[in-house]
Design a protein around this motif. Structure first.
Motif, short mmCIF file in Angstrom:
data_model
loop_
_atom_site.label_atom_id
_atom_site.label_comp_id
_atom_site.label_asym_id
_atom_site.label_seq_id
_atom_site.Cartn_x
_atom_site.Cartn_y
_atom_site.Cartn_z
N LEU A 1 -4.91 6.05 -5.08
CA LEU A 1 -3.49 6.79 -5.42
C LEU A 1 -3.28 6.11 -6.73
N SER A 2 -3.03 6.91 -7.86
CA SER A 2 -2.48 6.32 -8.94
C SER A 2 -1.01 6.10 -8.63
N GLN A 3 -0.25 5.49 -9.87
CA GLN A 3 0.85 5.06 -9.56
C GLN A 3 2.03 6.28 -9.36
N SER A 4 1.79 7.07 -10.38
CA SER A 4 2.57 8.42 -10.16
C SER A 4 2.14 9.28 -8.80
N GLN A 5 1.27 9.10 -8.27
CA GLN A 5 1.00 9.68 -6.83
C GLN A 5 1.65 8.86 -5.94
N VAL A 6 1.75 7.63 -6.11
CA VAL A 6 2.54 6.93 -5.05
C VAL A 6 3.94 7.44 -5.11
N ILE A 7 4.45 7.57 -6.55
CA ILE A 7 5.91 7.95 -6.45
C ILE A 7 6.20 9.14 -5.83
N GLU A 8 5.28 10.18 -6.21
CA GLU A 8 5.24 11.22 -5.40
C GLU A 8 5.39 11.43 -4.00
N LEU A 9 4.34 10.63 -3.38
CA LEU A 9 4.43 10.23 -2.01
C LEU A 9 5.68 9.73 -1.32
N GLN A 10 6.08 8.64 -2.32
CA GLN A 10 7.21 8.11 -1.83
C GLN A 10 8.74 8.84 -1.57
N ARG A 11 8.73 9.88 -2.63
CA ARG A 11 9.62 10.79 -2.53
C ARG A 11 9.51 11.96 -1.57
N LEU A 12 8.25 12.34 -1.25
CA LEU A 12 7.95 13.02 0.00
C LEU A 12 8.24 12.27 1.13
N LEU A 13 7.91 11.19 1.19
CA LEU A 13 8.45 10.32 2.66
C LEU A 13 9.70 10.16 2.70
N ASN A 14 10.80 10.01 1.81
CA ASN A 14 11.96 9.75 1.61
C ASN A 14 12.63 11.25 2.25
N ALA A 15 12.11 12.46 1.56
CA ALA A 15 12.46 13.68 2.05
C ALA A 15 12.50 13.94 3.54
N ARG A 16 11.35 13.33 3.93
CA ARG A 16 11.27 13.40 5.49
C ARG A 16 12.07 12.57 6.12
N GLY A 17 12.83 11.81 5.62
CA GLY A 17 13.79 10.88 6.29
C GLY A 17 13.22 9.45 6.45
N HIS A 18 12.13 9.19 5.76
CA HIS A 18 11.99 7.86 5.87
C HIS A 18 12.75 7.11 4.49
N HIS A 19 12.68 5.76 4.75
CA HIS A 19 13.47 4.91 3.75
C HIS A 19 12.56 3.84 3.03
N VAL A 20 11.70 4.37 2.01
CA VAL A 20 10.88 3.36 1.51
C VAL A 20 11.04 2.52 0.47
N GLY A 21 12.77 2.61 0.33
CA GLY A 21 13.33 1.50 -0.67
C GLY A 21 13.29 2.19 -1.94
N ARG A 22 13.20 1.30 -3.11
CA ARG A 22 12.98 1.97 -4.30
C ARG A 22 11.84 2.86 -4.40
N VAL A 23 11.87 3.80 -5.13
CA VAL A 23 10.54 4.54 -5.40
C VAL A 23 9.92 4.14 -6.69
N ASP A 24 9.10 3.23 -6.58
CA ASP A 24 8.59 2.78 -7.76
C ASP A 24 7.00 2.63 -7.94
N GLY A 25 6.35 3.50 -6.89
CA GLY A 25 4.85 3.63 -7.16
C GLY A 25 4.32 2.33 -6.45
N ILE A 26 4.94 1.48 -5.93
CA ILE A 26 4.27 0.33 -5.32
C ILE A 26 4.17 0.58 -4.00
N THR A 27 3.05 0.21 -3.27
CA THR A 27 2.93 0.26 -1.90
C THR A 27 3.36 -0.77 -1.08
N GLY A 28 4.66 -0.99 -0.91
CA GLY A 28 5.11 -2.11 -0.21
C GLY A 28 5.11 -2.12 1.29
#
Ligand code: CA
Length: 418
Positions: free
Chosen positions: A357-384
């Motif tokens: 995934l590109s960084q912008s795709q990871v950012i989108e993924l992180q937003r979608l995960l947060n919207a589902r109640g996950h806590h991915v930390g800072r939305v930064d496009g890095i898969t931590g």
């Protein structure tokens, strides 16, 4: 060293790559909120008065007035350093991209040659600290190409400027105080204390407080010189690695072969199983031989997901993630150490066919995960680790192989509201 709150340098050959991996900075607001308004600044105004106060504080903490004057008199605020720090772009690299660049053949060869050439020194260090030469040269190579690229900026000026800037004032004040103590002890002079713009020093890019706390004089000249003395730098790195919990004689990472029906959800750094259990799951050594059926705790690490290379990592791997909390850096460093120690190149699995995934795709993924109640930390496009954990939970929910590796399929499913 741990860089969770520190930028990586931007100058020099290492820098470009290291910055690529940079861990997210602390949220600026969270730090400045803890500082009284006059105690820090957002530009150079007020820097001189603050520095005068800091000098008094240093003397009160036992640094000699002579050192304080030599180190800090005439130091001016460096807006460029602070600007560079503020302007850092965080961007991600996959394990393939990073390790292909950083675990280059010349670096493996040079690491092996350096151990061979200095065998007695490496033996003495391993005897005293328990850390093998291969691990030391891996960090040495990644941090500064074995002392070739250490940076040439005035560390005191950089660190003082960052210590005045409100965002991470406290952390850099600790560094500035340690820098003064290092000079006061006679290890370096204000003139020789030079490095990249963010305060790291020497062949292993120690922060000043690590230099102060873990530095050792190993060439016996009475000074801890982590810039010019390779024996001092290597022994200090070993001392720090030992303090992080390195267990003498124990492995850190090895490549493995995993069966197609591995319970993928078990491949998770937070899950440690006896090596015998992995053997029962069908995990074998990379060359095909059986794993020892013992109780050594181990995790399966799949940096590119289930179609990529597979590693078994042991308690000593923790040292690599402590040194730098980017999993890509840590895995690459541990792999480089394994290569220096004689391991063959890893099997790339599906290689280029593995989706990234590109960084912008990871950012989108992180937003979608947060919207589902996950806590991915800072939305930064890095898969931590937090993002990987959330990915795994969603993979399990969707009935996908739960290898924690984010794919376009997963992104598409979440986008579609599945
Ligand atoms: Ca020395």
């Amino acid at each position: 060293m741990r860089r969770s709150t520190l930028p990586l340098r931007t100058a020099g050959q290492i820098a470009a790559v290291a910055a690529a991996l940079m861990v997210p900075l602390l949220d600026a607001g969270a730090v400045s909120a803890q500082q009284p308004p006059q105690a820090c600044g957002n530009n150079g105004a007020g820097f001189d008065q603050w520095l005068a106060g800091f000098k008094q504080q240093a003397i009160a903490q036992g640094v000699s007035p002579r050192t304080v004057a030599a180190a800090l008199n005439g130091i001016t605020y460096d807006a460029n350093v602070v600007g560079t720090d503020r302007g850092q772009k965080v961007f991600a690299q996959s394990f393939f991209e990073f390790s292909d660049r950083m675990v280059a053949n010349y670096r493996i060869q040079q690491g092996r040659a350096l151990i061979q050439k200095n065998q007695a020194l490496f033996d003495r260090i391993e005897q005293q600290f328990g850390v093998p030469g291969a691990v030391l040269v891996a960090f040495w190579g990644l941090e500064t190409d074995f002392g070739a690229f250490m940076g040439d900026k005035n560390t005191l000026r950089s660190v003082a400027s960052l210590a005045w800037d409100c965002r991470r004032a406290e952390m850099f004040r600790t560094q500035l105080m340690a820098a003064l103590k290092i000079i006061d002890r006679g290890d370096l002079t204000p003139q020789t204390m030079r490095g990249p713009w963010a305060g790291e020093l020497g062949q292993f890019q120690f922060l000043p407080d690590h230099y102060w706390n873990y530095g050792v004089d190993f060439d016996g000249d009475g000074r801890v010189d982590l810039i010019r003395s390779a024996p001092d730098a290597l022994a200090s790195a070993a001392n720090y690695i030992k303090a992080l919990g390195w267990q003498r004689g124990q492995p850190w990472l090895e490549e493995i072969r995993v069966p197609p029906n591995l319970p993928w959800d078990q491949a998770d750094l937070s899950i440690k199983l006896p090596r015998a259990q992995w053997a029962r799951f069908g995990v074998a050594r990379a060359g095909g031989g059986p794993l020892p059926a013992d109780n050594l705790p181990a995790s399966v690490l799949l940096p590119m997901g289930r179609s990529g290379p597979a590693f078994l990592v042991y308690p000593n791997f923790n040292v690599f993630t402590e040194w730098n909390n980017s999993l890509t850096y840590a895995t690459s460093a541990a792999y480089l150490a394994a290569r220096v120690a004689g391991a063959p190149p890893f099997n790339r699995g599906a290689g280029k066919a593995i989706p990234v995934l590109s960084q912008s795709q990871v950012i989108e993924l992180q937003r979608l995960l947060n919207a589902r109640g996950h806590h991915v930390g800072r939305v930064d496009g890095i898969t931590g680790s937090a993002t990987r954990q959330a990915v795994k939970v969603e993979q399990m929910r969707l009935g996908l192989p739960a290898d924690s590796y984010p794919t376009p399929d997963l992104l598409a499913a979440l986008r579609a509201g599945r």
